[in-house]
Design a protein around this motif. Structure first.
Motif, PDB file in Angstrom:
ATOM      1  N   LYS A 172       0.819  -1.202   0.000  1.00 38.64           N
ATOM      2  CA  LYS A 172       0.000   0.000   0.000  1.00 38.64           C
ATOM      3  C   LYS A 172       0.854   1.254   0.000  1.00 38.64           C
ATOM      4  CE  LYS A 172      -4.074  -0.640   2.450  1.00 38.64           C
ATOM      5  NZ  LYS A 172      -4.824  -0.702   3.705  1.00 38.64           N
ATOM      6  N   HIS A 265      -1.777   8.097  14.472  1.00 40.59           N
ATOM      7  CA  HIS A 265      -1.431   7.149  13.406  1.00 40.59           C
ATOM      8  C   HIS A 265       0.064   7.198  13.100  1.00 40.59           C
ATOM      9  CE1 HIS A 265      -5.496   5.843  12.493  1.00 40.59           C
ATOM     10  NE2 HIS A 265      -5.878   7.096  12.590  1.00 40.59           N
ATOM     11  N   THR A 274      -6.190  11.413  12.981  1.00 36.45           N
ATOM     12  CA  THR A 274      -7.652  11.316  13.045  1.00 36.45           C
ATOM     13  C   THR A 274      -8.162  11.950  14.333  1.00 36.45           C
ATOM     14  OG1 THR A 274      -7.653   9.257  11.779  1.00 36.45           O
ATOM     15  CG2 THR A 274      -9.604   9.729  13.089  1.00 36.45           C
ATOM     16  N   ASP A 480      -0.656  -1.929  13.004  1.00 38.05           N
ATOM     17  CA  ASP A 480      -1.865  -1.776  12.190  1.00 38.05           C
ATOM     18  C   ASP A 480      -2.561  -0.433  12.420  1.00 38.05           C
ATOM     19  OD1 ASP A 480      -2.897  -2.201  14.719  1.00 38.05           O
ATOM     20  OD2 ASP A 480      -4.092  -3.952  14.186  1.00 38.05           O
ATOM     21  N   GLN A 481      -2.076   0.341  13.391  1.00 40.65           N
ATOM     22  CA  GLN A 481      -2.613   1.678  13.629  1.00 40.65           C
ATOM     23  C   GLN A 481      -1.829   2.757  12.876  1.00 40.65           C
ATOM     24  OE1 GLN A 481      -2.126   1.028  18.054  1.00 40.65           O
ATOM     25  NE2 GLN A 481      -4.110   2.037  18.120  1.00 40.65           N
ATOM     26  N   TRP A 483       0.023   4.774   9.829  1.00 38.40           N
ATOM     27  CA  TRP A 483      -0.023   5.073   8.406  1.00 38.40           C
ATOM     28  C   TRP A 483       1.394   5.219   7.861  1.00 38.40           C
ATOM     29  CZ3 TRP A 483      -3.724   9.824   9.159  1.00 38.40           C
ATOM     30  CH2 TRP A 483      -5.036   9.379   9.348  1.00 38.40           C
ATOM     31  N   LEU A 547      -5.503   9.523   1.770  1.00 38.35           N
ATOM     32  CA  LEU A 547      -5.929   8.574   2.803  1.00 38.35           C
ATOM     33  C   LEU A 547      -7.020   7.653   2.260  1.00 38.35           C
ATOM     34  CD1 LEU A 547      -6.069   7.486   5.700  1.00 38.35           C
ATOM     35  CD2 LEU A 547      -7.586   9.405   6.271  1.00 38.35           C
ATOM     36  N   ASP A 548      -7.942   8.191   1.484  1.00 39.98           N
ATOM     37  CA  ASP A 548      -9.008   7.366   0.908  1.00 39.98           C
ATOM     38  C   ASP A 548      -8.421   6.281   0.004  1.00 39.98           C
ATOM     39  OD1 ASP A 548     -10.872   8.904   2.221  1.00 39.98           O
ATOM     40  OD2 ASP A 548     -11.387  10.123   0.468  1.00 39.98           O
ATOM     41  N   PHE A 550      -5.438   5.025   0.248  1.00 40.80           N
ATOM     42  CA  PHE A 550      -4.716   4.085   1.117  1.00 40.80           C
ATOM     43  C   PHE A 550      -5.670   3.095   1.781  1.00 40.80           C
ATOM     44  CE2 PHE A 550      -3.345   3.157   5.521  1.00 40.80           C
ATOM     45  CZ  PHE A 550      -2.223   2.391   5.246  1.00 40.80           C
ATOM     46  N   THR A 551      -6.787   3.585   2.282  1.00 40.84           N
ATOM     47  CA  THR A 551      -7.702   2.714   3.029  1.00 40.84           C
ATOM     48  C   THR A 551      -8.517   1.806   2.125  1.00 40.84           C
ATOM     49  OG1 THR A 551      -9.310   4.527   3.076  1.00 40.84           O
ATOM     50  CG2 THR A 551      -7.894   4.265   5.001  1.00 40.84           C
ATOM     51  N   THR A 552      -8.641   2.149   0.853  1.00 41.54           N
ATOM     52  CA  THR A 552      -9.415   1.302  -0.064  1.00 41.54           C
ATOM     53  C   THR A 552      -8.536   0.425  -0.941  1.00 41.54           C
ATOM     54  OG1 THR A 552      -9.490   3.102  -1.702  1.00 41.54           O
ATOM     55  CG2 THR A 552     -11.330   2.929  -0.150  1.00 41.54           C
ATOM     56  N   GLU A 553      -7.223   0.517  -0.792  1.00 42.82           N
ATOM     57  CA  GLU A 553      -6.274  -0.269  -1.611  1.00 42.82           C
ATOM     58  C   GLU A 553      -6.520  -1.767  -1.416  1.00 42.82           C
ATOM     59  OE1 GLU A 553      -3.491  -1.133  -4.282  1.00 42.82           O
ATOM     60  OE2 GLU A 553      -3.964   0.920  -3.754  1.00 42.82           O
TER      61      GLU A 553
END
Length: 553
Positions: A172, A265, A274, A480-481, A483, A547-548, A550-553
């Protein structure tokens, strides 16, 4: 001299123990080292014919049957290390049949030299240890100067591919917005805790002398620093102790941010995280918790508990005080490694004013992602991906960091390894970095590869550093927290470069002014309004888009 295929195999098999098990015939029966195709990704008949025509072996050593020469450019730490005559590359050439013709520059001139090569079109086939930024990777990748590596990784880099599968954050983090991978990174083993988080170090002898326990909260921390300043823990009758010694305020704020609920993060995108109340992306430096943090650090400064010139002091000045044993708390790696000062222990993670207690000054396993790049001039792309992939395997990592048994390292009966005395206590007075650089290239931190605790003997791998990490592990962000640094499209990057330069420069300038009292906290609303005028809303929108993805990869 030119070496036949069989001769190469024989030479490979007399290399160090770290490479012996890599020996296999070119039919690919070797089980790991130097292997090329991953199960489930066997090459097609067309690809096999192309490999045969190129003399490429899909696994095992040698990588190619007939010797090839590849032009590479790299940054290095020490001027006296001639990479064209360095043992690491000489021995690896015997194993692989790949001769690297190196053009190197020192790190200080890397960016200028790299840019000149690219601008003039006289760039090499391979950029190694060249630390390209994410924006440059994407820019030159879109231009076709840097080659996409996705398919090459899939077919010829099983070790790196396995790491991507084990740690999804890698894939990612290295994929550009167009889905392509244009560079291979420095990776840090997530299990190597002390390379990620290392809280500041406090002089245990002084704690004991003053009857102080290790601090647990912000009041304890203040009182400890005040005692170090005023109670003469070194016993010389002078107030010459520096309670907190560091270059700049970044490390102090990093240590304390988690106590104010900030950077939840991690630190790879240091200005955003966040908002726990809304779940939305937050600009850290305008949050009320950030203001509280600066007010607390301002109190430390006003009361003389920090290095008095902390915003302007030079590293050599702090180093002199550290070597002289005058620093009560040190914001750096283990003082035994840099100042030859024994007896420091890691500080605990502190509880903040609202109950927050988390160490967040931590990055992702991804270091620089532009450390190995193939250009459109690369004539042997498959061979070079295999060449690099070896250094993501355990055998390659061991060779890269430790060298050769009984020459640069010793192996104990329990299997642990360490450098020889000639490296650690060099008879010519060389430091460890200088001594090992006569053989290897890792000092200075510029390299693609995988950093594992078992084979890394720098300051972060010392037993004291490992113990320090264990001490704070329960109160440290989990992987996992965290980025990784985000990747942006060309359009986003163009816009963000201007926005970020203005916004982040202003934030950093005002941070130090608030801390040393050159700006009153009565001006906080004015500070926030200025950031809004600079385009903070658009800055956040661009980060949100990244970020979007990254989180949807």
């Amino acid at each position: 001299m030119k070496v036949s295929k069989m001769g190469s195999i024989l030479l490979t098999c007399v290399l160090s123990v770290s490479m012996v098990s890599a020996c296999s015939s070119s039919n690919g029966n070797g089980d790991n080292s130097g292997s090329g195709t991953a199960k489930g990704n066997e090459p097609s008949n067309t690809e096999k014919k192309a490999e045969e025509a190129a003399g490429l072996n899909p696994s095992g050593f040698p990588i190619v049957n007939d010797k090839i020469t590849v032009k590479g450019f790299a940054a290095k730490l020490f001027a006296n290390a001639d990479w064209n005559n360095l043992k690491l590359w000489q021995e690896y050439e015997k194993a692989t049949n790949i001769h690297m013709e190196w053009d190197t520059t020192q790190k200080d001139s890397l960016k200028e030299k790299r840019n000149i090569l690219l601008a003039g079109g006289e760039y090499p086939e391979v950029f190694y240890a060249s630390a390209f930024s994410r924006s440059d990777l994407f820019k030159y990748g879109k231009q076709g100067v840097f080659l996409p590596l996705n398919d090459l990784i899939d077919k010829y880099a099983p070790h790196f591919k396995a790491l991507m599968a084990k740690y999804p954050i890698i894939g990612k983090g290295i994929k550009m917005p167009d889905g392509n991978i244009y560079g291979l990174p420095t990776l840090y083993d997530p299990e190597f805790k002390s390379v990620f988080y290392n809280t500041p170090w406090v002089k245990k002898e002084w704690l004991d002398k003053l009857g102080l326990a290790e601090p647990q909260n912000l009041d304890d921390f203040y009182n400890m620093l005040k005692a170090f300043k005023e109670k003469d823990p070194n016993g010389n009758g002078k107030q010459d102790e520096i309670a907190w010694g560091a270059v700049g305020t970044t490390g102090l704020l990093g240590y304390l941010k988690g106590s104010f609920g900030l950077n939840n993060h991690g630190n790879s995108n240091a200005y955003v995280d966040t908002d726990p109340k809304t779940g939305k992306l937050r600009f850290v430096a305008t949050d009320p918790g950030y203001k509280e943090l600066l007010q607390y650090v301002n109190k430390l400064y006003k009361d003389g508990l920090l290095e008095k010139d902390i915003v302007s002091v030079k590293s050599e000045e702090i180093d002199a005080k550290g070597t002289g044993g005058l620093l009560a708390v040190i914001d750096n790696v283990d003082p035994v490694a840099i100042y030859n000062q024994q007896g420091y222990v890691g500080l605990p993670v502190l509880k903040g004013p609202h109950g927050d207690q988390m160490y967040t000054y931590i990055g992702s396993p991804l270091g620089n992602i532009g450390m190995f790049v193939l250009t459109d001039k690369a004539k042997n792309q498959e061979a070079m991906i295999r060449w690099m992939d070896y250094f993501y395997s355990d055998e390659g990592i061991k060779l890269f960091f430790m060298g050769w048994k009984d020459e640069t390292y010793k192996e104990q009966a329990d299997g642990t390894i360490d450098y020889t005395d000639e490296i650690k206590k060099n008879p010519d007075g060389l430091s460890l970095d200088q001594a090992i650089s006569q053989y290897l290239v890792w000092p200075g931190g510029y390299y693609p590869g995988f950093v594992k605790q078992q084979f890394f003997k720098g300051a972060e791998g010392l037993p004291t550093s490992v113990e320090n990490a264990k001490k704070s592990e329960a109160l440290t962000l989990k992987q996992d927290q965290i980025w990784p640094a985000f990747n942006f499209t060309s359009e986003e990057q163009t816009e963000l470069t201007t926005l970020a330069t203005d916004i982040q420069t202003y934030v950093d300038e005002m941070r130090d002014k608030f801390i040393v009292g050159d700006a009153s906290f009565d001006k906080w609303d004015e500070y926030a309004a200025t950031l809004n005028k600079m385009g903070l809303d658009r800055y956040i929108q661009i980060y949100q888009a990244a970020l979007d993805r990254f989180t949807t990869e």
